[in-house]
Design a protein around this motif. Structure first.
Motif, mmCIF file in Angstrom:
data_model
loop_
_atom_site.group_PDB
_atom_site.id
_atom_site.type_symbol
_atom_site.label_atom_id
_atom_site.label_comp_id
_atom_site.label_asym_id
_atom_site.label_seq_id
_atom_site.Cartn_x
_atom_site.Cartn_y
_atom_site.Cartn_z
ATOM 1 N N ASP A 23 0.866 -1.042 -0.264
ATOM 2 C CA ASP A 23 0.118 0.049 0.105
ATOM 3 C C ASP A 23 0.863 1.314 -0.031
ATOM 4 N N GLN A 24 2.071 1.156 0.474
ATOM 5 C CA GLN A 24 2.940 2.406 0.392
ATOM 6 C C GLN A 24 3.185 2.703 -0.830
ATOM 7 N N ALA A 25 2.970 1.892 -1.984
ATOM 8 C CA ALA A 25 3.454 2.576 -3.247
ATOM 9 C C ALA A 25 2.146 2.881 -4.088
ATOM 10 N N VAL A 26 0.994 3.087 -3.440
ATOM 11 C CA VAL A 26 -0.231 3.390 -3.852
ATOM 12 C C VAL A 26 -0.268 4.943 -3.626
ATOM 13 N N THR A 27 0.098 5.724 -4.620
ATOM 14 C CA THR A 27 0.186 7.065 -4.611
ATOM 15 C C THR A 27 -0.815 7.531 -5.598
ATOM 16 N N ALA A 28 -1.019 9.133 -5.941
ATOM 17 C CA ALA A 28 -1.767 9.670 -6.974
ATOM 18 C C ALA A 28 -1.523 8.689 -8.193
ATOM 19 N N GLY A 29 -2.522 8.283 -8.986
ATOM 20 C CA GLY A 29 -2.385 7.744 -10.346
ATOM 21 C C GLY A 29 -2.379 6.035 -10.391
ATOM 22 N N ILE A 30 -1.880 5.786 -9.100
ATOM 23 C CA ILE A 30 -1.734 4.274 -8.987
ATOM 24 C C ILE A 30 -2.850 3.453 -8.785
ATOM 25 N N LYS A 31 -3.429 2.799 -9.449
ATOM 26 C CA LYS A 31 -4.831 1.705 -9.322
ATOM 27 C C LYS A 31 -4.669 0.770 -8.525
ATOM 28 N N GLY A 32 -3.384 0.205 -8.540
ATOM 29 C CA GLY A 32 -3.429 -1.217 -7.888
ATOM 30 C C GLY A 32 -1.874 -1.518 -7.753
ATOM 31 N N VAL A 33 -1.679 -2.357 -6.807
ATOM 32 C CA VAL A 33 -0.538 -3.269 -6.629
ATOM 33 C C VAL A 33 -0.648 -4.512 -6.262
ATOM 34 N N PHE A 34 -0.106 -5.436 -6.911
ATOM 35 C CA PHE A 34 -0.534 -6.879 -6.735
ATOM 36 C C PHE A 34 0.599 -7.798 -6.656
ATOM 37 N N LEU A 35 0.614 -9.085 -5.758
ATOM 38 C CA LEU A 35 1.618 -9.895 -5.726
ATOM 39 C C LEU A 35 0.848 -11.109 -6.109
ATOM 40 N N PHE A 36 1.226 -11.951 -7.140
ATOM 41 C CA PHE A 36 0.530 -13.196 -7.738
ATOM 42 C C PHE A 36 1.483 -14.317 -7.620
ATOM 43 N N ASN A 49 2.565 -18.138 -9.198
ATOM 44 C CA ASN A 49 2.809 -18.446 -10.660
ATOM 45 C C ASN A 49 1.697 -18.913 -11.295
ATOM 46 N N GLU A 50 0.589 -19.287 -10.596
ATOM 47 C CA GLU A 50 -0.629 -19.692 -11.255
ATOM 48 C C GLU A 50 -1.768 -18.450 -11.340
ATOM 49 N N GLY A 51 -1.281 -17.297 -10.867
ATOM 50 C CA GLY A 51 -2.136 -16.178 -10.956
ATOM 51 C C GLY A 51 -3.060 -15.909 -10.025
ATOM 52 N N HIS A 52 -2.863 -16.712 -8.912
ATOM 53 C CA HIS A 52 -3.895 -16.339 -7.655
ATOM 54 C C HIS A 52 -3.278 -15.231 -6.967
ATOM 55 N N PRO A 53 -3.983 -14.224 -6.513
ATOM 56 C CA PRO A 53 -3.492 -13.330 -5.659
ATOM 57 C C PRO A 53 -2.906 -13.467 -4.336
ATOM 58 N N VAL A 54 -1.719 -13.072 -3.972
ATOM 59 C CA VAL A 54 -1.106 -13.610 -2.479
ATOM 60 C C VAL A 54 -1.355 -12.284 -2.012
ATOM 61 N N ALA A 55 -1.287 -10.909 -2.499
ATOM 62 C CA ALA A 55 -1.422 -9.997 -1.911
ATOM 63 C C ALA A 55 -2.005 -8.865 -2.723
ATOM 64 N N ARG A 56 -2.968 -7.781 -2.332
ATOM 65 C CA ARG A 56 -3.489 -6.548 -3.277
ATOM 66 C C ARG A 56 -3.685 -5.417 -2.483
ATOM 67 N N THR A 57 -3.684 -4.320 -3.142
ATOM 68 C CA THR A 57 -4.120 -3.257 -2.510
ATOM 69 C C THR A 57 -4.273 -2.137 -3.854
ATOM 70 N N GLY A 58 -5.133 -1.419 -3.224
ATOM 71 C CA GLY A 58 -5.601 -0.338 -4.377
ATOM 72 C C GLY A 58 -6.939 -0.327 -4.755
ATOM 73 N N LYS A 59 -7.519 0.674 -5.703
ATOM 74 C CA LYS A 59 -8.544 0.490 -5.908
ATOM 75 C C LYS A 59 -9.358 -0.500 -6.856
ATOM 76 N N LEU A 60 -8.209 -1.321 -7.572
ATOM 77 C CA LEU A 60 -8.571 -2.393 -8.408
ATOM 78 C C LEU A 60 -8.405 -3.815 -7.690
#
Length: 119
Positions: free
Chosen positions: A12-25, A27-38
Motif C-alpha cells: 500500500d505504500q506504493a499506492v500514490t496519486a495515479g496508482i490504481k493497484g499493486v498486486f503480488l500473484f 505463478n498460477e495467477g492467484h493473488p497473494v496480496a493486493r491493494t488499491g482501487k482495483l
C-alpha cells in the motif's frame, strides 16, 4: 508463512496519486496480496498477467524475461518476476514510466529476501 495483511500494508505504500493497484500473484495467477482501487479484481488481473507472461516465455521472445510493460490509452501495467511470483503495478496515464519502474524495482528489492524464504 506469508502474512497477507502485513504484505498488503507494505504494498500500500506504493499506492500514490495515479496508482490504481499493486498486486503480488503466485505463478498460477492467484493473488497473494493486493491493494488499491482495483484490488477487488485481483483474480482477473492475475489470470491476465500470468497468461501474458507465459506467452512471452513460451515463444522465447526474450530469454531470461524479468519485466513486462503494457501501455494503452488508459494507462500502464508493469509486471516483474520475483521469486517465482509476479509483482504488478497498474497506473493511469498520468504516472510517468520512470516512476513506475522505480516503484516496482524498490518493492522487488525489499521483497526478494523475505519471499525467497517462502519458495
Amino acid at each position: 508463512m506469508l502474512k497477507t495483511r502485513a504484505m498488503e500494508k507494505y504494498l500500500d505504500q506504493a499506492v500514490t496519486a495515479g496508482i490504481k493497484g499493486v498486486f503480488l500473484f503466485n505463478n498460477e495467477g492467484h493473488p497473494v496480496a493486493r491493494t488499491g482501487k482495483l484490488s477487488n479484481n485481483a483474480s482477473v488481473y492475475g489470470a491476465l498477467m500470468v497468461n501474458i507472461w507465459e506467452t512471452f516465455e513460451k515463444q522465447g521472445i526474450r530469454e531470461g524475461l524479468q519485466t513486462v510493460v503494457l501501455q494503452n490509452a488508459d494507462g500502464t501495467v508493469v509486471v516483474l518476476k520475483i521469486c517465482e511470483m509476479l509483482l504488478a503495478i497498474i497506473a493511469d496515464k498520468t504516472v510517468p514510466q520512470g516512476i513506475l519502474n522505480a516503484k516496482i524495482q524498490a518493492l522487488a528489492e525489499h521483497l526478494e529476501q523475505p519471499l525467497n524464504l517462502l519458495v
